[in-house]
Write an enzyme that holds these catalytic residues in place. Structure first.
Site, PDB file in Angstrom:
ATOM      1  CB  THR A 234      25.445  -3.498  27.754  1.00 25.84           C
ATOM      2  OG1 THR A 234      24.235  -3.924  28.375  1.00 25.84           O
ATOM      3  CG2 THR A 234      25.394  -2.003  27.523  1.00 25.84           C
ATOM      4  CG  HIS A 237      23.624  -3.004  21.621  1.00 27.07           C
ATOM      5  ND1 HIS A 237      22.421  -3.397  21.080  1.00 27.07           N
ATOM      6  CD2 HIS A 237      23.616  -1.641  21.584  1.00 27.07           C
ATOM      7  CE1 HIS A 237      21.723  -2.322  20.717  1.00 27.07           C
ATOM      8  NE2 HIS A 237      22.430  -1.240  21.013  1.00 27.07           N
ATOM      9  CD  GLU A 238      25.690   0.819  23.567  1.00 22.86           C
ATOM     10  OE1 GLU A 238      25.887   1.571  22.592  1.00 22.86           O
ATOM     11  OE2 GLU A 238      24.561   0.674  24.084  1.00 22.86           O
ATOM     12  CG  HIS A 241      25.584   1.182  18.283  1.00 27.63           C
ATOM     13  ND1 HIS A 241      24.691   1.062  17.239  1.00 27.63           N
ATOM     14  CD2 HIS A 241      24.831   1.064  19.413  1.00 27.63           C
ATOM     15  CE1 HIS A 241      23.465   0.873  17.724  1.00 27.63           C
ATOM     16  NE2 HIS A 241      23.536   0.869  19.038  1.00 27.63           N
ATOM     17  CG  HIS A 247      19.456   0.476  17.446  1.00 26.16           C
ATOM     18  ND1 HIS A 247      19.264   1.752  17.895  1.00 26.16           N
ATOM     19  CD2 HIS A 247      20.267  -0.136  18.343  1.00 26.16           C
ATOM     20  CE1 HIS A 247      19.927   1.910  19.034  1.00 26.16           C
ATOM     21  NE2 HIS A 247      20.554   0.780  19.326  1.00 26.16           N
ATOM     22  CD1 TRP A 249      13.615   0.721  15.439  1.00 23.55           C
ATOM     23  CD2 TRP A 249      14.954  -0.729  16.478  1.00 23.55           C
ATOM     24  NE1 TRP A 249      14.185   1.365  16.512  1.00 23.55           N
ATOM     25  CE2 TRP A 249      15.002   0.498  17.169  1.00 23.55           C
ATOM     26  CE3 TRP A 249      15.725  -1.798  16.972  1.00 23.55           C
ATOM     27  CZ2 TRP A 249      15.793   0.682  18.319  1.00 23.55           C
ATOM     28  CZ3 TRP A 249      16.507  -1.606  18.104  1.00 23.55           C
ATOM     29  CH2 TRP A 249      16.526  -0.381  18.765  1.00 23.55           C
ATOM     30  CD  GLN A 265      13.318  -5.976  14.791  1.00 22.41           C
ATOM     31  OE1 GLN A 265      13.675  -7.138  14.588  1.00 22.41           O
ATOM     32  NE2 GLN A 265      13.415  -5.416  15.993  1.00 22.41           N
TER      33      GLN A 265
END
Ligand code: ARG
Ligand code: ZN
Ligand code: CA
Length: 435
Positions: A234, A237-238, A241, A247, A249, A265
């Protein structure tokens, strides 16, 4: 014009980011919409923010399209990010251990160097795109007042839970104020209440809200962790950002994340699909790169950033970029600290090793002849070497400092500007003009 087209596209992407989230998502709705809510609320309450986010996009675009020499910081230099972790707890289980915090830093230092053990799980067709982002994280060793710290701040809060509205970033709202976000990555750990694992402030927003927020049970690899989110991904990932990565997609039905080597995607993936997971907009039979850190798969399923994502992140550190100030952040180096730590209760100086900052003064400036070099405590400078350099960088004078009060003549030097360096623990350097 490619530039304008790019602009239009990012504006469109941005708008769809806000409205699409809540429409397309059925499962896990609460978890994902909170992030959309965050961006939406931020933009409503701050009308200049859209332009600030766009300026970051333009910076990334221009940096990545500049001649290769000016693209990066120094070519692939290892970038050090000092981290401060603010732990906000109401119950003791929310007051996570130092070991849990450290386990997260270890994960970051693997994932951002492609040293994670599970790179073996990256399908061969995607391995060719995988990148070592070449960023290193440390728990801050020096606080904003130049005191020693372990980079972990603990605060009791009366809030049962927090929402993705940034309250945890303000002491006055039951949270804890950010440390200078030009020099520290702020991570707030709290009970996020909903199913939200974490959220990030993208680059370009207000300094006091800059950083990432992670739920206390989705941080690190040891402690009481939520199953399938127990590998520290997590925060991986953050923080991406926070480093401007979107993201995979593109937050849209077959959207665009602004990265060439991540295949299009249709939507995000949950759990861990079998490879290949092909969707209507897959460019070829390899399908989704669901093992990318910027999908929504389980922690054990994610294992790569691509070189394209790496380039986006590193563009932020180039001159003029929102993370450029980190190239001169020194809080990973404990020798820069002057004074003992402040207690978690916010109490005054604790311990016996408390040394207030003792600035070295060099005066008068300009001077025709003598300069004085003084400080309060002799040990700050006694025994240290003073070096005088001309503007060509040539050493023109050197002297050992013997007391707390030194007088040195610059008379024999030609008129002009000089740099005086004293190799104290803080490496003092001042420019002085000889008249
Ligand atoms: N903001 C996302 C969420 O709360 C983070 C997803 C991270 N994924 C993970 N496997 N740790 O859903
Ligand atoms: Zn995300
Ligand atoms: Ca892409």
């Amino acid at each position: 014009m490619p530039f304008n087209r790019h602009k239009q596209r990012t504006v469109k992407l941005f708008v769809s980011l806000l409205f699409f989230y809540c429409i397309i998502i059925t499962a896990n709705a609460q978890r994902v919409c909170a992030v959309a809510e965050y961006s939406k609320k931020q933009l409503q309450s701050n009308p200049t923010l859209a332009a600030a986010y766009q300026a970051v996009e333009d910076h990334i675009y221009n940096t990545l399209h500049a001649p290769s020499a000016s693209r990066d910081t120094a070519a692939n230099e290892l970038i050090m990010i000092p981290v401060v972790v603010h732990i906000l707890y109401k119950s003791s289980d929310q007051n996570i251990s130092d070991a849990q915090v450290k386990s997260q830093i270890d994960v970051l230092n693997k994932d951002y160097r492609r040293l994670n053990a599970d790179t073996v799980n990256t399908p061969a067709v995607f391995k060719t795109f995988a990148g070592d982002v070449h960023i290193k994280f440390c728990l801050a060793q020096v606080d904003p007042d130049s005191r020693r710290t372990n980079g972990i701040v603990r605060r009791h809060t009366n809030s049962d839970y927090f929402e993705a509205d940034d309250a945890m970033k303000y002491s006055a709202q039951g949270g804890d104020n950010a440390w200078d976000s030009k020099k520290y990555l702020n991570i707030w750990i709290c009970n996020l209440g909903s199913r939200l694992l974490g959220y990030a402030a993208p680059p370009g927003g207000p300094a006091e809200r800059d950083g990432v927020t992670i739920n206390f049970d989705a941080f690190g690899t040891v402690g009481n962790l939520r199953p399938v989110f127990n590998k520290g991904r997590t925060a991986t990932h953050e923080i991406a950002h926070w480093l401007g990565v979107k993201h995979i997609w593109g937050d849209d039905n077959c959207g665009d994340d602004g990265v060439d080597d991540t295949p299009k995607q249709q939507y995000y993936n949950y759990y861990c699909p079998a490879f290949p997971h092909v969707s209507p907009c897959s460019p070829n039979g390899n399908g989704d790169m669901f093992m990318n850190f910027m999908d929504f798969t389980d922690d054990a399923c994610m294992n790569e950033f691509t070189n394209g994502q790496k380039r986006r992140m590193r563009a932020l550190f180039a001159t003029g970029g929102p993370r450029n100030s980190f190239l001169s952040a020194s809080a990973c180096d404990s020798s820069q600290a002057q004074g003992g730590p402040i207690g978690d209760d916010g109490s005054a100086d604790k311990g016996t090793d408390v040394k207030p900052v003792d600035p070295v003064k060099v005066y008068p400036n300009p001077t025709a002849d003598m300069i004085s070099i003084t400080c309060k405590t002799a040990e700050t400078i006694v025994g240290k070497t003073l070096n005088v350099y001309n503007m060509m960088g040539t050493l023109v004078l050197t002297q050992q400092l013997k007391t707390a009060e030194n007088k040195i003549s610059l008379r024999q030097l030609p008129q002009g500007a000089y740099i005086i360096r004293i190799d104290t623990d803080k490496k003092t350097a001042v420019t002085i003009v000889r008249l």
